[in-house]
Structures are given as C-alpha cells and as structure tokens.
Design an enzyme around this catalytic site. Structure first.
Site, PDB file in Angstrom:
ATOM      1  N   VAL A  70      16.042-107.718  37.035  1.00  0.00           N
ATOM      2  CA  VAL A  70      14.589-107.809  36.882  1.00  0.00           C
ATOM      3  C   VAL A  70      14.059-109.094  37.507  1.00  0.00           C
ATOM      4  O   VAL A  70      13.062-109.095  38.232  1.00  0.00           O
ATOM      5  CB  VAL A  70      14.193-107.710  35.387  1.00  0.00           C
ATOM      6  CG1 VAL A  70      12.699-107.966  35.219  1.00  0.00           C
ATOM      7  CG2 VAL A  70      14.561-106.341  34.831  1.00  0.00           C
ATOM      8  N   CYS A  71      14.749-110.202  37.249  1.00  0.00           N
ATOM      9  CA  CYS A  71      14.293-111.497  37.771  1.00  0.00           C
ATOM     10  C   CYS A  71      14.365-111.553  39.293  1.00  0.00           C
ATOM     11  O   CYS A  71      13.558-112.231  39.929  1.00  0.00           O
ATOM     12  CB  CYS A  71      15.100-112.628  37.158  1.00  0.00           C
ATOM     13  SG  CYS A  71      14.852-112.781  35.370  1.00  0.00           S
ATOM     14  N   THR A  72      15.312-110.848  39.870  1.00  0.00           N
ATOM     15  CA  THR A  72      15.395-110.788  41.330  1.00  0.00           C
ATOM     16  C   THR A  72      14.112-110.212  41.917  1.00  0.00           C
ATOM     17  O   THR A  72      13.565-110.727  42.897  1.00  0.00           O
ATOM     18  CB  THR A  72      16.612-109.946  41.756  1.00  0.00           C
ATOM     19  OG1 THR A  72      17.805-110.587  41.297  1.00  0.00           O
ATOM     20  CG2 THR A  72      16.673-109.791  43.273  1.00  0.00           C
TER      21      THR A  72
END
Length: 213
Positions: free
Chosen positions: A44-46
């Site tokens: 998700v953070c990517t």
C-alpha cells in the site's frame, strides 16, 4: 508524548534520503506534510509514495513540502525508491526520513501501544509555516491514504487562514463557504459586498467568486 492540533510540531535532526536535516530548518516558511510508513517494501505504501511524487505540481502550487518516514535505514529507502519508480512510474523527489530507532515515530506519537513497536502507525501531519500542526490523520495498514482529500484540506486551511470563513461539508475549491459566526451581519456585509444568504443567524453562506470579495 501526545500530539495535538495547534501545538508546535516537534523538531528533530535525522538522516534522510536527501541527507541529514533539521526538520524545522528544512520546512523553512513552507507548509509541510509529514506522512509515516511501516517497514519498507510494503504494497500500500509503495502506491502512496508514487502518488505523492506524481502530485509534485500540486504541492508546489500550495507551497507544501512533502516528507515521508519509515523505520528502515536510508540504504533500504534508496532500494525501495527503485521499486516505487519501476511500479508507479514516478521517481521520488522528496526526502524519506530513516527512523530505525523509532525516535521520530515516538516523538510524533505514531506507535500504537498494542502494535509491534518497530512498526509506525500510518499517520499524516499537516504543518503550517509557523510550525503548528493543523491536521492529523491516521490510517490502518490495509487502507491507502487519499491524497486528494489531504490537498482539499490544505486548500481549506490556507483559504480560511486568509478570510473570516469556514468550509462546509464536502467543500471543494470554488464552492460557496460559510461566514464565521464571529462576524456581525454589518461586518459580514463589509467583507462580502457581493452579498450572502442567511439560512440561520449562525449559518450564512457566501460565494467568494461572485462579484467583488
């Protein structure tokens, strides 16, 4: 340490992908968005980091400096940058703070007491040019952040700092706003000569883009 709206954002000196910074000095007179991540190479953070990079023109338009944070060291951040560029089509042009000892995460109260202490809560802090914290958002690991909403909130903060107004539910730039209840009708008429609608004595609506303002 508990972080509240309106308090001065804690200052710190830390290594980043753009070298060592002192946070307040790095912010200068700009607005800032500090957003944290758990360990590197998370899906998700990517996608979020790629989106922040794609929004460069939007940050610049608002004089906002974005800065990320993850608990891994700088070397791991640089490796993650390659994955982000490859999968998201955007090169990171903002710093990523390395916080392997969790010092900044603790300073900003980003560690949930019942979570793995090495994993930061996914928090967002909007900081104004006086270094005051103006907005705090915290997301669960499974839900990607909505940066369109963060930009909308910054638009509201910047507009309402400049005028005696507030922005109503679901407001977007260009839509009517609410006149501050602190203004008398006489003062409101002076500040908003284009006129306004009074729905209740405490609820007065004005279109800033109609006539003179």
């Amino acid at each position: 340490m508990t972080i509240h709206l309106g308090q001065t954002a804690p200052d710190f000196e830390q290594d980043t992908t753009h070298g060592r910074i002192r946070f307040h000095d790095w912010l200068g007179t700009s607005w800032g968005v500090l957003f944290s991540h758990p360990k590197n190479f998370t899906p998700v953070c990517t996608t979020e980091l790629g989106e922040v990079a794609k929004l460069r023109s939007e940050w610049d338009k608002r004089d906002v400096k974005p800065i990320g944070l993850s608990v891994d060291p700088v070397e791991a951040h640089h490796k993650w940058e390659h994955d982000i560029e490859e999968t998201q089509g955007a090169r990171l042009d903002f710093p990523m703070i390395a916080d392997p000892d969790g010092r900044v995460s603790k300073l900003y109260d980003m560690i949930h007491p019942e979570s793995d202490p090495t994993v930061t809560v996914r928090s967002v802090f909007v900081i104004d040019p006086t270094k005051k914290i103006r907005l705090i958002l915290t997301y669960p690991p499974s839900t990607g952040r909505n940066f369109a909403e963060i930009l909308r909130a910054i638009d509201s903060l910047q507009l309402t700092d400049a005028r005696s107004i507030a922005t109503p539910v679901n407001w977007t730039p260009g839509e009517p706003v609410v006149i501050s209840p602190k203004l008398s009708d006489e003062e409101a008429a002076r500040q908003f000569p284009q006129g306004f609608r009074t729905l209740k004595p405490y609820l007065r609506i004005v279109d800033l883009h109609t006539g003179a303002s």
